[in-house]
Design an enzyme around this catalytic site. Structure first.
Site, PDB file in Angstrom:
ATOM      1  CB  SER A   1      -0.947   0.008   1.205  1.00 33.08           C
ATOM      2  OG  SER A   1      -2.023  -0.866   0.992  1.00 33.08           O
TER       3      SER A   1
ATOM      4  CE  LYS B   1      -4.600   1.970  -0.850  1.00 32.25           C
ATOM      5  NZ  LYS B   1      -3.918   0.711  -0.457  1.00 32.25           N
TER       6      LYS B   1
ATOM      7  CB  SER C   1      -4.310   1.887   3.717  1.00 29.45           C
ATOM      8  OG  SER C   1      -3.455   1.416   2.701  1.00 29.45           O
TER       9      SER C   1
END
Length: 477
Positions: free
Chosen positions: A76, A79, A133
């Site tokens: 993640s 991102k 997230s």
């Protein structure tokens, strides 16, 4: 029989030697363990992460690295780029709705908790995606910016290349595992550096809670982030909190392990770290070790503090023989603009080199010579610093740190003579009898000498000259 005794003897000697090795080399064992009281001795083996890097945020200078060019799965932390592109290219006041394609994420995905058809302000979407997230949030950002997820992924790869990433390829905007979705710690540090230069992203990065307003389908909700362990000092028994932490993003899945991109600031020095494929606790402890190491290597100084490391000293001329410093004079700095400040971030060695070679860092100009008398606080010149970020120059005055008296019998300098001449309203001196005598007497003496010499030459010529007698009783026809 004899050979057996020899073998037994050698075995005993070898055993004793192995027992004594720790005594002979105590540093060898100590070096293998991390000592938190000596963070400057950090080694790659002290980190749980498979790959890691630490950079100075303003310059991007690499401070520490461990296999930083190894291909890794970013999870993640992907991102970070998704959010940065959303900030740069989106309309923060726009209301967007979660589509079915954006909501189509795996069961193991981290999510914000949005339902298909739910409305959300785009700025709230960015914050919620950072805090929770959320993979559906990343998909919705992608569709809002580029119209489709594949088009946004192409934009991500183009942006990564523009940022200088050479070993990165994204396959989705959220970081779920894909064999074709990879990066390196070095490339991710470049992405994080660019993101932390954006003010809105910085605000999101340091947030670990966010209140999502009421929507058309849900009442308001309070969201929390896993990064609160790194940034929140209020949590009970939080051993992972790092003073000065300012973000930014964690991530994990089975193939990527536990990842964290962190940032911290101390005394004007800002650092960014990346740890890939660490443990659940190691992503925090690895980051702490990297930050502690970095802050031992860098310093942040104002131009005045840099100057104070090696201030200019000059030799005053025509100083009084009673002067306690024998004419040596230190020049102090005085800011001309008290409202403006700037920091110079450098390694300790670089700061020392800049102070020793000050004229390679700043422009020194003197406005007068160093002839006494000199008054304490008197301006002697200027020091100009030009920031590396391209901002306007900062000017400081060089002022005398003490007074220096003049010697009574000191001759006037050319500058002083020139000053006196220009200060006199009448450039010609007053005519006096004394001045007349100075003019007449030399002229009279010169005329007298010329007259005497003329008489002398006249007499000498008359004595040696004669007349030719006229002929008598001679006739010529």
């Amino acid at each position: 029989m004899r050979n057996g005794r020899i073998r037994r003897g050698l075995t005993v000697v070898l055993a004793v030697a192995l027992l004594l090795v720790p005594c002979w080399a105590p540093g060898a064992l100590a070096q293998a363990e991390y000592d938190p009281t000596q963070p400057e001795l950090l080694e790659s083996s002290h980190l749980d992460a498979t790959s890691a890097i630490l950079i100075e945020a303003s310059s991007g200078e690499v401070i520490f690295e461990k296999d930083a060019d190894m291909m890794m799965y970013p999870a993640s932390t992907t991102k970070i780029l998704t959010l940065l592109l959303g900030i740069m290219m989106g309309d923060l006041s726009q209301t967007v709705y979660l589509s079915e394609t954006a909501a189509n994420v795996g069961e193991d995905s981290s999510v914000i908790g949005l339902d298909v058809g739910e409305s959300i302000l785009f700025e709230d979407l960015l914050y919620a995606t950072m805090i929770r997230s959320g993979n559906e949030g990343a998909n919705l950002i992608a569709e809002t910016i580029s119209g489709s997820i594949p088009a946004f992924v192409n934009l991500m790869n183009e942006a990564a290349a523009l940022l200088g990433c050479t070993s990165t390829h994204f396959a989705n905007p959220h970081g779920l595992h894909d064999d074709n979705h990879y990066t390196t710690a070095r490339d991710m540090a470049l992405i994080a550096k660019a993101a932390m230069e954006n003010d809105l992203f910085r605000d999101m990065a340091k947030s670990y809670t966010y209140t999502l307003p009421r929507s058309n389908l849900h009442s308001s909700r309070v969201l929390t982030s896993t990064t609160r362990l790194f940034m929140n000092p209020s949590l009970d028994d939080n051993e992972y909190y790092y003073p000065g932490a300012i973000g930014i993003k964690s991530g994990n899945h089975s193939q990527a392990g536990y990842c964290f991109v962190g940032a911290a600031e101390r005394d004007g020095v800002e650092l960014i770290s990346v740890v890939f494929k660490s443990t659940q606790e190691g992503r925090w402890t690895d980051t702490q070790k990297l930050m502690d190491y970095g802050f031992t290597q860098f310093v942040s100084l104002t131009p005045m503090e840099l100057y104070a490391l090696n201030p200019i000293e000059v030799e005053a001329k025509s100083f009084s023989l009673d002067d306690p410093g024998y004419g040596r004079l230190r020049l102090d700095l005085r800011a001309t603009d008290q409202t403006r400040s700037v920091q110079i971030v450098a390694t300790k060695e670089e700061a020392q080199n800049m102070s020793r070679n000050l004229r390679q860092t700043v422009l020194i100009q003197y406005s007068r010579d160093f002839s006494a008398p000199i008054t304490q606080g008197e301006t002697m010149g200027t020091m100009t610093y030009y920031p590396n970020d391209g901002g306007s120059a900062i000017v400081y005055e060089l002022v005398a740190s003490r007074s220096v008296e003049r010697r009574e019998d000191a001759p006037l300098s050319l500058e002083e003579i020139e000053t006196m001449v220009y200060a006199d309203p009448n450039p010609f001196p007053p005519f006096t009898l004394e001045m007349a005598l100075y003019i007449v007497l030399p002229l009279g003496a010169l005329l007298l000498i010329l007259r005497l010499m003329g008489r002398l030459f006249h007499r000498s010529g008359r004595r040696h000259s004669g007349r030719i007698p006229k002929p008598r009783n001679r006739f010529y026809r």
